[in-house]
Design a protein around this motif. Structure first.
Motif, mmCIF file in Angstrom:
data_model
loop_
_atom_site.group_PDB
_atom_site.id
_atom_site.type_symbol
_atom_site.label_atom_id
_atom_site.label_comp_id
_atom_site.label_asym_id
_atom_site.label_seq_id
_atom_site.Cartn_x
_atom_site.Cartn_y
_atom_site.Cartn_z
ATOM 1 N N TYR A 233 0.829 -1.203 0.000
ATOM 2 C CA TYR A 233 0.000 0.000 0.000
ATOM 3 C C TYR A 233 0.870 1.261 0.000
ATOM 4 C CZ TYR A 233 -3.689 3.293 1.145
ATOM 5 O OH TYR A 233 -4.560 4.349 1.107
ATOM 6 N N LEU A 234 2.006 1.201 0.677
ATOM 7 C CA LEU A 234 2.944 2.325 0.671
ATOM 8 C C LEU A 234 3.400 2.626 -0.762
ATOM 9 C CD1 LEU A 234 4.808 4.349 2.190
ATOM 10 C CD2 LEU A 234 6.497 2.491 2.301
ATOM 11 N N HIS A 235 3.767 1.583 -1.489
ATOM 12 C CA HIS A 235 4.189 1.791 -2.879
ATOM 13 C C HIS A 235 3.041 2.343 -3.729
ATOM 14 C CE1 HIS A 235 8.211 0.242 -2.563
ATOM 15 N NE2 HIS A 235 7.803 -0.907 -2.058
ATOM 16 N N LYS A 236 1.838 1.925 -3.446
ATOM 17 C CA LYS A 236 0.684 2.422 -4.191
ATOM 18 C C LYS A 236 0.491 3.922 -3.956
ATOM 19 C CE LYS A 236 -4.265 1.641 -4.927
ATOM 20 N NZ LYS A 236 -5.457 0.844 -4.540
ATOM 21 N N LEU A 237 0.703 4.370 -2.706
ATOM 22 C CA LEU A 237 0.587 5.801 -2.406
ATOM 23 C C LEU A 237 1.571 6.622 -3.236
ATOM 24 C CD1 LEU A 237 0.233 5.780 1.507
ATOM 25 C CD2 LEU A 237 -1.547 6.317 -0.165
ATOM 26 N N PHE A 238 2.789 6.099 -3.380
ATOM 27 C CA PHE A 238 3.813 6.859 -4.100
ATOM 28 C C PHE A 238 3.662 6.772 -5.615
ATOM 29 C CE2 PHE A 238 6.998 8.903 -1.467
ATOM 30 C CZ PHE A 238 6.608 8.504 -0.203
ATOM 31 N N GLN A 239 2.765 5.920 -6.093
ATOM 32 C CA GLN A 239 2.517 5.883 -7.531
ATOM 33 C C GLN A 239 1.973 7.216 -8.031
ATOM 34 O OE1 GLN A 239 -0.046 2.551 -8.340
ATOM 35 N NE2 GLN A 239 1.583 1.036 -8.076
ATOM 36 N N THR A 240 1.274 7.959 -7.171
ATOM 37 C CA THR A 240 0.757 9.271 -7.574
ATOM 38 C C THR A 240 1.888 10.269 -7.815
ATOM 39 O OG1 THR A 240 0.535 10.012 -5.265
ATOM 40 C CG2 THR A 240 -1.352 8.894 -6.264
ATOM 41 N N GLU A 241 3.084 9.980 -7.279
ATOM 42 C CA GLU A 241 4.241 10.846 -7.496
ATOM 43 C C GLU A 241 5.113 10.356 -8.655
ATOM 44 O OE1 GLU A 241 4.780 13.588 -5.689
ATOM 45 O OE2 GLU A 241 2.968 13.222 -4.521
ATOM 46 N N ASP A 242 4.727 9.246 -9.260
ATOM 47 C CA ASP A 242 5.506 8.649 -10.354
ATOM 48 C C ASP A 242 6.956 8.401 -9.940
ATOM 49 O OD1 ASP A 242 3.828 10.445 -13.030
ATOM 50 O OD2 ASP A 242 3.421 8.485 -12.183
ATOM 51 N N VAL A 243 7.144 7.945 -8.705
ATOM 52 C CA VAL A 243 8.479 7.640 -8.207
ATOM 53 C C VAL A 243 8.329 6.566 -7.136
ATOM 54 C CG1 VAL A 243 8.432 9.403 -6.386
ATOM 55 C CG2 VAL A 243 10.625 8.672 -7.328
ATOM 56 N N THR A 244 9.334 5.708 -7.008
ATOM 57 C CA THR A 244 9.289 4.695 -5.963
ATOM 58 C C THR A 244 9.636 5.322 -4.622
ATOM 59 O OG1 THR A 244 11.617 4.087 -6.205
ATOM 60 C CG2 THR A 244 10.028 2.940 -7.626
ATOM 61 N N VAL A 245 9.315 4.617 -3.543
ATOM 62 C CA VAL A 245 9.633 5.111 -2.204
ATOM 63 C C VAL A 245 11.143 5.276 -2.051
ATOM 64 C CG1 VAL A 245 9.372 4.709 0.270
ATOM 65 C CG2 VAL A 245 7.617 3.887 -1.324
ATOM 66 N N SER A 246 11.888 4.306 -2.502
ATOM 67 C CA SER A 246 13.349 4.367 -2.368
ATOM 68 C C SER A 246 13.929 5.534 -3.151
ATOM 69 C CB SER A 246 13.972 3.048 -2.834
ATOM 70 O OG SER A 246 13.558 1.974 -2.015
ATOM 71 N N ARG A 247 13.398 5.789 -4.329
ATOM 72 C CA ARG A 247 13.874 6.922 -5.124
ATOM 73 C C ARG A 247 13.550 8.249 -4.440
ATOM 74 N NH1 ARG A 247 17.828 6.363 -8.908
ATOM 75 N NH2 ARG A 247 17.439 4.545 -10.236
ATOM 76 N N TRP A 248 12.387 8.310 -3.818
ATOM 77 C CA TRP A 248 12.006 9.526 -3.090
ATOM 78 C C TRP A 248 12.997 9.790 -1.949
ATOM 79 C CZ3 TRP A 248 8.190 13.214 -3.738
ATOM 80 C CH2 TRP A 248 8.005 14.105 -2.670
ATOM 81 N N ILE A 249 13.318 8.747 -1.190
ATOM 82 C CA ILE A 249 14.274 8.891 -0.084
ATOM 83 C C ILE A 249 15.630 9.350 -0.619
ATOM 84 C CG2 ILE A 249 15.535 7.635 1.719
ATOM 85 C CD1 ILE A 249 13.078 5.769 1.913
ATOM 86 N N GLN A 250 16.084 8.719 -1.697
ATOM 87 C CA GLN A 250 17.378 9.087 -2.256
ATOM 88 C C GLN A 250 17.373 10.528 -2.749
ATOM 89 O OE1 GLN A 250 19.063 7.897 -6.361
ATOM 90 N NE2 GLN A 250 19.929 6.371 -4.980
ATOM 91 N N ARG A 251 16.305 10.948 -3.394
ATOM 92 C CA ARG A 251 16.223 12.312 -3.903
ATOM 93 C C ARG A 251 16.318 13.323 -2.763
ATOM 94 N NH1 ARG A 251 10.752 13.526 -6.773
ATOM 95 N NH2 ARG A 251 11.576 12.001 -8.249
ATOM 96 N N ARG A 252 15.593 13.072 -1.673
ATOM 97 C CA ARG A 252 15.621 14.001 -0.549
ATOM 98 C C ARG A 252 17.007 14.013 0.113
ATOM 99 N NH1 ARG A 252 14.881 17.371 0.524
ATOM 100 N NH2 ARG A 252 14.161 17.445 2.693
ATOM 101 N N ARG A 253 17.647 12.864 0.223
ATOM 102 C CA ARG A 253 18.997 12.828 0.797
ATOM 103 C C ARG A 253 19.974 13.613 -0.081
ATOM 104 N NH1 ARG A 253 18.892 6.445 2.662
ATOM 105 N NH2 ARG A 253 18.329 6.837 4.850
ATOM 106 N N LEU A 254 19.866 13.461 -1.382
ATOM 107 C CA LEU A 254 20.750 14.195 -2.280
ATOM 108 C C LEU A 254 20.528 15.700 -2.162
ATOM 109 C CD1 LEU A 254 20.583 11.969 -5.492
ATOM 110 C CD2 LEU A 254 22.587 12.355 -4.061
ATOM 111 N N GLN A 255 19.281 16.106 -2.046
ATOM 112 C CA GLN A 255 19.001 17.537 -1.914
ATOM 113 C C GLN A 255 19.631 18.110 -0.648
ATOM 114 O OE1 GLN A 255 14.728 17.450 -2.103
ATOM 115 N NE2 GLN A 255 14.667 17.582 -4.340
ATOM 116 N N GLU A 256 19.537 17.372 0.458
ATOM 117 C CA GLU A 256 20.128 17.858 1.708
ATOM 118 C C GLU A 256 21.650 17.859 1.629
ATOM 119 O OE1 GLU A 256 18.586 19.315 4.040
ATOM 120 O OE2 GLU A 256 16.594 18.920 3.231
ATOM 121 N N CYS A 257 22.238 16.842 1.011
ATOM 122 C CA CYS A 257 23.692 16.813 0.855
ATOM 123 C C CYS A 257 24.159 17.976 -0.014
ATOM 124 C CB CYS A 257 24.130 15.486 0.228
ATOM 125 S SG CYS A 257 24.026 14.061 1.329
#
Length: 324
Positions: A233-257
């Motif tokens: 269900y978590l993955h289904k929620l992130f389908q609305t963002e057209d990105v996987t959960v893991s990709r979302w986490i990585q993107r946010r970490r890269l932005q902070e770095c």
């Protein structure tokens, strides 16, 4: 230009700046100007002219050129924009976002002036569903987002040519960050007041992720357990963002770095230490995904940020809006 050459000359000039387009110009239109300037990986443009109709057709899209977004501020005249089965009419001060990866029609029935920001489509990190919600929906100057974005875009376009190359590269990254924040606010406003499970739960999960970015054990399993939902269900929620959960986490970490590496106060820290601070366990992996995302290595990004001149008071000489 001779009358029979004007339309092709104008079409070629616009296509070089924005991407390939077809245009229609009345024979009586005899003048126009296009002023452009690079700003890092972005392009800045001011266009003035008489009546004009621009089309981005499926035939042109099929050429596979670089996919770009255009953030266009109408300064003078009126305009209509058609994209994604919507049509919007613009008046001076309004902003429209155009996606050059999909069919588009833009018409200026009278003399006009526009100021535009041209950027690679992927830089904002938006999914297809969000992009479709943004196109042909005006950002008016009397809205919160418009009152911030319109004067900022005007100043940016008018001053872009004055920045040294290194300053422009760093400023461009701040511009993308600011634009991402304002676009995110715009999307949030358009969700409306009618709550749904996705609209309520997804933002809560995204806040949870932000609070735990430093934890290397932040995984979809851990997030699902914390919110008492299934991983599926978590993955289904992130389908609305057209990105996987893991990709979302990585993107946010890269932005902070990226933000931390640009801080002069952090100049004495190693790149590996910054990566660990935001949850990356492998410095080599961090460097690879950082370059993939931003086109520079972490060291190159830090060096370019360090070259931005400081004001006499010690602060970086960047517009305050860009640093927000």
């Amino acid at each position: 230009m001779p009358t029979h050459q004007r339309q092709e000359f104008w079409r070629a000039a616009l296509s070089r700046t924005f991407t390939s387009v077809d245009i229609a110009v009345p024979d009586e239109v005899c003048s126009g100007s296009l002023r452009t300037s690079p700003l890092g990986r972005l392009q800045i443009a001011t266009v003035e002219g008489g009546p004009l109709c621009v089309r981005r057709t499926p035939r042109l899209i099929a050429r596979g050129e670089d996919q770009r977004l255009i953030v266009k501020l109408l300064v003078r005249g009126v305009a209509s924009v058609e994209q994604d089965a919507r049509e919007v009419h613009l008046r001076p001060g309004a902003i429209a976002i155009c996606d050059m990866a999909r069919p588009l029609r833009m018409a200026f029935p009278q003399p006009f002036q526009t100021k535009s920001l041209v950027l690679p489509r992927r830089l904002l990190g938006l999914g297809e569903s969000d992009l479709r919600r943004l196109t042909a929906t005006p950002i008016r100057p009397d809205t919160t987002v418009g009152s911030l974005l319109s004067p900022f875009l005007t100043q940016l376009v008018d001053t872009a040519a004055t920045y040294p190359s290194a300053t422009g590269e760093v400023l461009a990254r701040h511009v993308v960050d600011l634009l991402a924040v304002l676009v995110g606010e715009r999307l949030h406003q358009e969700v409306g007041d009618t709550p749904s499970t996705t609209q309520v739960l997804l933002p809560r999960i995204q806040v949870f992720i932000d609070r735990h970015l430093a934890d290397p054990d932040l995984t979809p399993d851990a997030i699902a357990r914390a919110h008492q939902i299934s991983v599926r269900y978590l993955h289904k929620l992130f389908q609305t963002e057209d990105v996987t959960v893991s990709r979302w986490i990585q993107r946010r970490r890269l932005q902070e770095c990226r933000r931390e590496l640009a801080r002069r106060e952090a100049a004495g820290r190693t790149i590996a230490a910054v990566a660990r601070q935001w949850g990356f366990t492998s410095a080599a992996h961090f460097s690879r995904v950082f370059r993939d995302a931003y086109g520079l290595s972490p060291a190159e990004w830090r060096d370019s940020a360090a070259r931005v001149p400081r004001s006499p008071g010690g602060a970086s000489r960047m517009p305050q809006a860009a640093l927000a």
